[in-house]
Design a protein around this motif. Structure first.
Motif, PDB file in Angstrom:
ATOM      1  N   ALA A 110       0.830  -1.211   0.000  1.00  0.00           N
ATOM      2  CA  ALA A 110       0.000   0.000   0.000  1.00  0.00           C
ATOM      3  C   ALA A 110       0.861   1.257   0.000  1.00  0.00           C
ATOM      4  CB  ALA A 110      -0.919   0.000   1.222  1.00  0.00           C
ATOM      5  N   ARG A 111       2.185   1.069  -0.020  1.00  0.00           N
ATOM      6  CA  ARG A 111       3.144   2.182   0.040  1.00  0.00           C
ATOM      7  C   ARG A 111       2.855   3.062   1.258  1.00  0.00           C
ATOM      8  NH1 ARG A 111       5.763   4.052  -5.431  1.00  0.00           N
ATOM      9  NH2 ARG A 111       7.526   3.401  -4.162  1.00  0.00           N
ATOM     10  N   TRP A 112       2.469   2.399   2.334  1.00  0.00           N
ATOM     11  CA  TRP A 112       2.230   3.002   3.648  1.00  0.00           C
ATOM     12  C   TRP A 112       1.053   3.986   3.689  1.00  0.00           C
ATOM     13  CZ3 TRP A 112       4.454   0.715   7.653  1.00  0.00           C
ATOM     14  CH2 TRP A 112       5.587  -0.087   7.391  1.00  0.00           C
ATOM     15  N   THR A 113       0.231   3.977   2.656  1.00  0.00           N
ATOM     16  CA  THR A 113      -0.953   4.836   2.670  1.00  0.00           C
ATOM     17  C   THR A 113      -2.008   4.333   3.651  1.00  0.00           C
ATOM     18  OG1 THR A 113      -1.892   3.605   0.799  1.00  0.00           O
ATOM     19  CG2 THR A 113      -0.631   5.600   0.291  1.00  0.00           C
ATOM     20  N   ASN A 114      -1.885   3.074   4.076  1.00  0.00           N
ATOM     21  CA  ASN A 114      -2.805   2.519   5.062  1.00  0.00           C
ATOM     22  C   ASN A 114      -2.394   2.889   6.496  1.00  0.00           C
ATOM     23  OD1 ASN A 114      -0.494   0.918   4.891  1.00  0.00           O
ATOM     24  ND2 ASN A 114      -1.567  -0.923   5.580  1.00  0.00           N
ATOM     25  N   VAL A 115      -1.259   3.582   6.629  1.00  0.00           N
ATOM     26  CA  VAL A 115      -0.751   3.986   7.940  1.00  0.00           C
ATOM     27  C   VAL A 115      -0.765   5.503   8.096  1.00  0.00           C
ATOM     28  CG1 VAL A 115       1.288   4.026   9.453  1.00  0.00           C
ATOM     29  CG2 VAL A 115       0.662   1.924   8.227  1.00  0.00           C
ATOM     30  N   HIS A 117      -1.727   9.486   6.797  1.00  0.00           N
ATOM     31  CA  HIS A 117      -2.752  10.257   6.090  1.00  0.00           C
ATOM     32  C   HIS A 117      -2.136  11.233   5.092  1.00  0.00           C
ATOM     33  CE1 HIS A 117      -5.679   8.602   8.825  1.00  0.00           C
ATOM     34  NE2 HIS A 117      -5.040   9.098   9.876  1.00  0.00           N
ATOM     35  N   GLU A 118      -0.902  11.681   5.358  1.00  0.00           N
ATOM     36  CA  GLU A 118      -0.253  12.668   4.505  1.00  0.00           C
ATOM     37  C   GLU A 118       0.676  11.986   3.492  1.00  0.00           C
ATOM     38  OE1 GLU A 118      -0.999  15.787   4.538  1.00  0.00           O
ATOM     39  OE2 GLU A 118      -2.291  15.690   6.308  1.00  0.00           O
ATOM     40  N   ALA A 119       0.632  12.455   2.247  1.00  0.00           N
ATOM     41  CA  ALA A 119       1.484  11.885   1.200  1.00  0.00           C
ATOM     42  C   ALA A 119       2.959  12.070   1.530  1.00  0.00           C
ATOM     43  CB  ALA A 119       1.156  12.541  -0.142  1.00  0.00           C
ATOM     44  N   PHE A 120       3.293  13.177   2.174  1.00  0.00           N
ATOM     45  CA  PHE A 120       4.692  13.439   2.528  1.00  0.00           C
ATOM     46  C   PHE A 120       5.201  12.392   3.521  1.00  0.00           C
ATOM     47  CE2 PHE A 120       7.979  15.696   5.046  1.00  0.00           C
ATOM     48  CZ  PHE A 120       8.887  15.917   4.017  1.00  0.00           C
ATOM     49  N   ASP A 121       4.355  11.996   4.475  1.00  0.00           N
ATOM     50  CA  ASP A 121       4.754  10.982   5.449  1.00  0.00           C
ATOM     51  C   ASP A 121       4.948   9.627   4.774  1.00  0.00           C
ATOM     52  OD1 ASP A 121       4.489  13.006   7.263  1.00  0.00           O
ATOM     53  OD2 ASP A 121       2.545  12.341   8.040  1.00  0.00           O
ATOM     54  N   CYS A 122       4.093   9.304   3.808  1.00  0.00           N
ATOM     55  CA  CYS A 122       4.247   8.057   3.044  1.00  0.00           C
ATOM     56  C   CYS A 122       5.566   8.062   2.275  1.00  0.00           C
ATOM     57  CB  CYS A 122       3.082   7.872   2.078  1.00  0.00           C
ATOM     58  SG  CYS A 122       1.478   7.635   2.880  1.00  0.00           S
ATOM     59  N   TYR A 123       5.919   9.224   1.758  1.00  0.00           N
ATOM     60  CA  TYR A 123       7.166   9.354   1.006  1.00  0.00           C
ATOM     61  C   TYR A 123       8.361   9.111   1.922  1.00  0.00           C
ATOM     62  CZ  TYR A 123      10.545  11.260  -2.314  1.00  0.00           C
ATOM     63  OH  TYR A 123      11.603  11.408  -3.187  1.00  0.00           O
ATOM     64  N   GLU A 133      15.661  -1.316  -1.321  1.00  0.00           N
ATOM     65  CA  GLU A 133      15.514  -0.883  -2.717  1.00  0.00           C
ATOM     66  C   GLU A 133      14.209  -0.110  -2.860  1.00  0.00           C
ATOM     67  OE1 GLU A 133      16.251  -2.770  -7.165  1.00  0.00           O
ATOM     68  OE2 GLU A 133      15.829  -4.085  -5.469  1.00  0.00           O
ATOM     69  N   ILE A 134      14.305   1.057  -3.478  1.00  0.00           N
ATOM     70  CA  ILE A 134      13.156   1.961  -3.565  1.00  0.00           C
ATOM     71  C   ILE A 134      12.601   2.018  -4.984  1.00  0.00           C
ATOM     72  CG2 ILE A 134      12.372   4.345  -3.238  1.00  0.00           C
ATOM     73  CD1 ILE A 134      13.059   2.939  -0.670  1.00  0.00           C
ATOM     74  N   VAL A 135      11.266   1.909  -5.085  1.00  0.00           N
ATOM     75  CA  VAL A 135      10.585   2.155  -6.353  1.00  0.00           C
ATOM     76  C   VAL A 135      10.237   3.641  -6.364  1.00  0.00           C
ATOM     77  CG1 VAL A 135       8.568   1.655  -7.772  1.00  0.00           C
ATOM     78  CG2 VAL A 135       9.628  -0.167  -6.389  1.00  0.00           C
ATOM     79  N   PRO A 136      10.727   4.389  -7.344  1.00  0.00           N
ATOM     80  CA  PRO A 136      10.514   5.853  -7.369  1.00  0.00           C
ATOM     81  C   PRO A 136       9.050   6.235  -7.193  1.00  0.00           C
ATOM     82  CG  PRO A 136      12.035   5.195  -9.091  1.00  0.00           C
ATOM     83  CD  PRO A 136      11.479   3.924  -8.508  1.00  0.00           C
ATOM     84  N   MET A 137       8.852   7.377  -6.532  1.00  0.00           N
ATOM     85  CA  MET A 137       7.512   7.884  -6.255  1.00  0.00           C
ATOM     86  C   MET A 137       7.517   9.386  -6.470  1.00  0.00           C
ATOM     87  SD  MET A 137       5.525   7.660  -2.571  1.00  0.00           S
ATOM     88  CE  MET A 137       4.007   8.548  -2.256  1.00  0.00           C
ATOM     89  N   ARG A 196      21.422   9.005  -0.132  1.00  0.00           N
ATOM     90  CA  ARG A 196      21.785   8.121   0.981  1.00  0.00           C
ATOM     91  C   ARG A 196      21.269   6.704   0.746  1.00  0.00           C
ATOM     92  NH1 ARG A 196      19.948   9.943   6.885  1.00  0.00           N
ATOM     93  NH2 ARG A 196      17.877   9.702   5.951  1.00  0.00           N
ATOM     94  N   GLN A 197      20.030   6.611   0.269  1.00  0.00           N
ATOM     95  CA  GLN A 197      19.436   5.291   0.054  1.00  0.00           C
ATOM     96  C   GLN A 197      20.207   4.513  -1.005  1.00  0.00           C
ATOM     97  OE1 GLN A 197      16.789   4.878   2.115  1.00  0.00           O
ATOM     98  NE2 GLN A 197      16.477   2.726   1.637  1.00  0.00           N
ATOM     99  N   LYS A 198      20.586   5.178  -2.098  1.00  0.00           N
ATOM    100  CA  LYS A 198      21.334   4.518  -3.172  1.00  0.00           C
ATOM    101  C   LYS A 198      22.716   4.088  -2.681  1.00  0.00           C
ATOM    102  CE  LYS A 198      19.049   6.679  -7.137  1.00  0.00           C
ATOM    103  NZ  LYS A 198      19.205   7.589  -8.304  1.00  0.00           N
TER     104      LYS A 198
END
Length: 241
Positions: A110-115, A117-123, A133-137, A196-198
């Motif tokens: 769910a890309r954390w949308t179930n946790v 409410h804000e898109a920035f927090d999901c990001y 490994e990150i799938v771009p968003m 950092r993630q890469k």
């Protein structure tokens, strides 16, 4: 308290002096007993003379005022410490997320949308686990820094995996606040997240290749110890083919 006075002698000479007495009337009476008829009697200058000269009542008032101020500052300090402790329970550094695989998979799908409410927090949640490994968003828009750094509430009924992710996202919000305070921007911070993630993923994949190439237990243990020290996921020992 002390009083200063002036009087004239029988030769009409102007003289002055000081006398201690509980009040101005008492000072007059004491001088009269000495045969002095003062033309002028006033309180001696000085803060402590005025405070301590007013008698026990004023001393008690001053002491109570000092005690009240001390109690107020103590209360404020205790309140500040409680806020610090309470906030520390809501914040955690980025780390590997352990728990029920079903719960974690559901949140990741769910890309954390179930946790959140804000898109920035999901990001932010996508970058909360080191080396993953990150799938771009698409980068969400931010209205203001106050909104971006507002801590996420952690509920008592949150699952352990969800609560940990919320704390890690809050930790990243704290990191963002410090970055902006030092002169950075939200956009600059988000770019640093990607870098950092890469970099973390590259370290993990390099160790993975070395382990698979050597298939040596000592190398496997050494590399995994290095990965764990950096907060990165460990590599399973390759199957013998």
């Amino acid at each position: 308290m002390k009083f200063v006075y002036q009087y004239r002698t029988s030769e009409n000479e102007l003289r002055s002096g000081a006398i201690s007495a509980p009040s101005r009337d008492a000072a007059f009476a004491a001088l009269k007993e000495r045969g002095i008829r003062p033309s002028r009697v006033e309180e001696a200058p000085g803060f402590f003379n005025k405070v301590f000269g007013k008698g026990k009542r004023w001393i008690a008032i001053v002491i109570l005022a000092v005690m009240a101020l001390a109690a107020m500052f103590a209360f404020l300090e205790i309140s500040r410490e409680f806020r610090v402790v309470e906030e520390s329970l809501q914040v955690e550094d980025r780390a590997q997320l352990f728990g029920d695989p079903v719960v974690i998979r559901e949140c990741e799908d769910a890309r954390w949308t179930n946790v959140f409410h804000e898109a920035f927090d999901c990001y932010l949640a996508l970058y909360a686990i080191p080396g993953k490994e990150i799938v771009p968003m698409t980068v969400p828009s931010i209205r203001n820094i106050k909104e971006a750094t507002r801590l996420v509430d952690i509920n008592e009924n949150d699952l352990a995996e969800v609560a940990q992710m919320k704390r890690m996202v809050n930790g990243m919000k704290r990191e963002l606040a410090e970055y902006v305070k030092s002169g950075g921007t939200v956009g600059g911070y988000l770019k640093r997240l990607e870098i950092r993630q890469k970099a973390e993923r590259a370290i993990y994949e390099t160790a993975q290749r070395q382990i698979q190439r050597t298939k040596d237990v000592s190398v496997w243990k050494e590399k995994n110890a290095e990965l764990r020290a950096m907060g990165l996921p460990m590599v399973g020992f390759p199957d013998e083919d």
